[in-house]
Write a protein that holds these residues in place. Structure first.
Motif, PDB file in Angstrom:
ATOM      1  N   ALA A   1       0.268  30.930  57.802  1.00 11.86           N
ATOM      2  CA  ALA A   1      -0.624  30.232  56.875  1.00 11.86           C
ATOM      3  C   ALA A   1      -0.623  28.719  57.115  1.00 11.86           C
ATOM      4  N   ALA A   2       0.496  28.174  57.618  1.00  7.18           N
ATOM      5  CA  ALA A   2       0.587  26.737  57.872  1.00  7.18           C
ATOM      6  C   ALA A   2      -0.198  26.324  59.103  1.00  7.18           C
TER       7      ALA A   2
ATOM      8  N   HIS B   1       8.972  26.372  56.754  1.00  7.12           N
ATOM      9  CA  HIS B   1       7.943  25.844  55.859  1.00  7.12           C
ATOM     10  C   HIS B   1       6.803  26.844  55.801  1.00  7.12           C
TER      11      HIS B   1
ATOM     12  N   ALA C   1       3.779  26.201  54.217  1.00 13.60           N
ATOM     13  CA  ALA C   1       2.454  25.595  54.118  1.00 13.60           C
ATOM     14  C   ALA C   1       2.178  24.515  55.149  1.00 13.60           C
TER      15      ALA C   1
ATOM     16  N   ARG D   1       1.306  36.670  58.561  1.00 14.06           N
ATOM     17  CA  ARG D   1       0.999  36.732  57.132  1.00 14.06           C
ATOM     18  C   ARG D   1       1.494  38.023  56.488  1.00 14.06           C
TER      19      ARG D   1
ATOM     20  N   ARG E   1      -6.973  25.569  56.896  1.00 15.00           N
ATOM     21  CA  ARG E   1      -6.763  24.582  55.831  1.00 15.00           C
ATOM     22  C   ARG E   1      -5.845  23.443  56.263  1.00 15.00           C
TER      23      ARG E   1
END
Length: 326
Positions: free
Chosen positions: A185-186, A118, A120, A220, A190
């Protein structure tokens, strides 16, 4: 604790494949079968063979009689039809289960191996209750803004259902092998409030120390294959019985697609191999998770912060091997 036996969805697909094989051996077309049995709907056989409908044992018996299946196979497939239709009996093994969670829970039951990627999100099988609550609440907010009349269960029920699924990773000797590639990024800001993210990172660290679980963080700036960018999250499910079909789940934002088509599965296996190769090693991932958790504010309540220098235990090491060769 989730059952080790396959769920109804897998039984339907296995039964459908067997019925299709028997029809082809008998040299019959779908239209010929419909005509000889006298079914009103031409799509009924297609739904059965593709595992898209709950099988009626009487319908299965009629097909087996038409195909002249031997007595042993007759009994085996009728038993499979019973398992494929026993949703309520299967659900009794779970403390709680929602409609949204059911399809994944059915796939995960009886798995020998699960592979997930995954970009995100942290996959559902790895989420803490706090992280899951944030994710479910955000999805519900989108549904409310879009005027969705079916928002599903309340958040607490959804979280409990997700936790019920997670128990299969720690159920003992028959727990599946689980490998996930987690995009960096996951795991960034955020994903949720610092305290929630820190708790999630600590849990990932603890899970990565288990002998049946392999986690790898994808930096990343990591190069995937020859510049490949995975467009979707996906999971691959393999089962102990080689006759049970491998299954691919492609996860979209608000809809999921599942497939047992071999060519499609092989494409995603290649992608997963690229992702795993590009990601950090297991020991480096464990260290990365520990350091990332330590940078966030919050109480030192989780066991991961007590491990000190994070290295993967020797019993975790397993031969890798290419997916397409297994």
């Amino acid at each position: 604790m989730p059952p080790a036996s396959p769920g109804p969805i897998l039984r339907r697909r296995r039964l459908g494949g067997e019925l299709r094989r028997l029809r082809e051996v008998a040299g019959l077309t779908g239209d010929q079968v419909i005509e000889r049995i006298g079914w009103a709907s031409a799509s009924k056989l297609s739904r059965l063979e593709n595992g898209r409908s709950r099988p009626d044992p009487a319908d299965v018996r009629a097909l087996l009689d038409l195909y002249a299946a031997d007595e042993t196979l007759h009994g085996e497939l009728l038993g499979m039809a019973q398992e494929a239709g026993d949703i309520r009996g299967w659900l009794r093994n779970f403390p709680v289960m929602t409609e949204q969670q059911r399809a994944f829970a059915e796939l995960e039951s009886g798995c020998a191996e699960i592979l997930e990627y995954h970009a995100a999100l942290v996959p559902g099988l790895l989420q803490t209750p706090g992280y899951a609550s944030v994710r479910i609440a955000s999805a519900r907010q989108v549904g409310e803004e879009a005027g969705d009349p079916e928002l599903g269960e309340d958040i607490e029920t959804e979280v409990r259902a997700r936790q019920a699924r997670q128990a299969l990773l720690t159920r003992g000797a028959d727990a599946p092998r689980y490998t996930a590639v987690l995009d960096e990024a996951a795991l960034g800001g955020r994903a949720g409030p610092p305290a929630v993210l820190r708790e999630q990172l600590v849990q990932l660290h603890d899970l990565a120390m288990l002998s049946n679980i392999t986690l790898r963080v994808l930096p990343r700036d990591a190069q995937i294959g020859n510049g490949y960018l995975p467009p979707t999250a996906f999971s691959v499910y393999r089962f102990a019985d080689p006759l049970d079909p491998e299954t691919l789940a492609i996860e979209g934002g608000f809809t999921d697609v599942m497939s047992t088509e071999v060519n499609t599965l092989n494409h995603y296996k290649v992608v997963f191999e690229w992702l795993r190769t590009a990601a950090l090693s297991e020991p480096d991932t464990i260290s990365w998770l520990l350091e990332a958790a330590g940078r966030l504010p919050g109480p030192a309540t989780a066991s991961a912060l007590a491990y000190g220098s994070a290295t993967a235990p020797t019993q975790r090491r397993r031969p890798s091997g290419r997916l397409t060769e297994r």
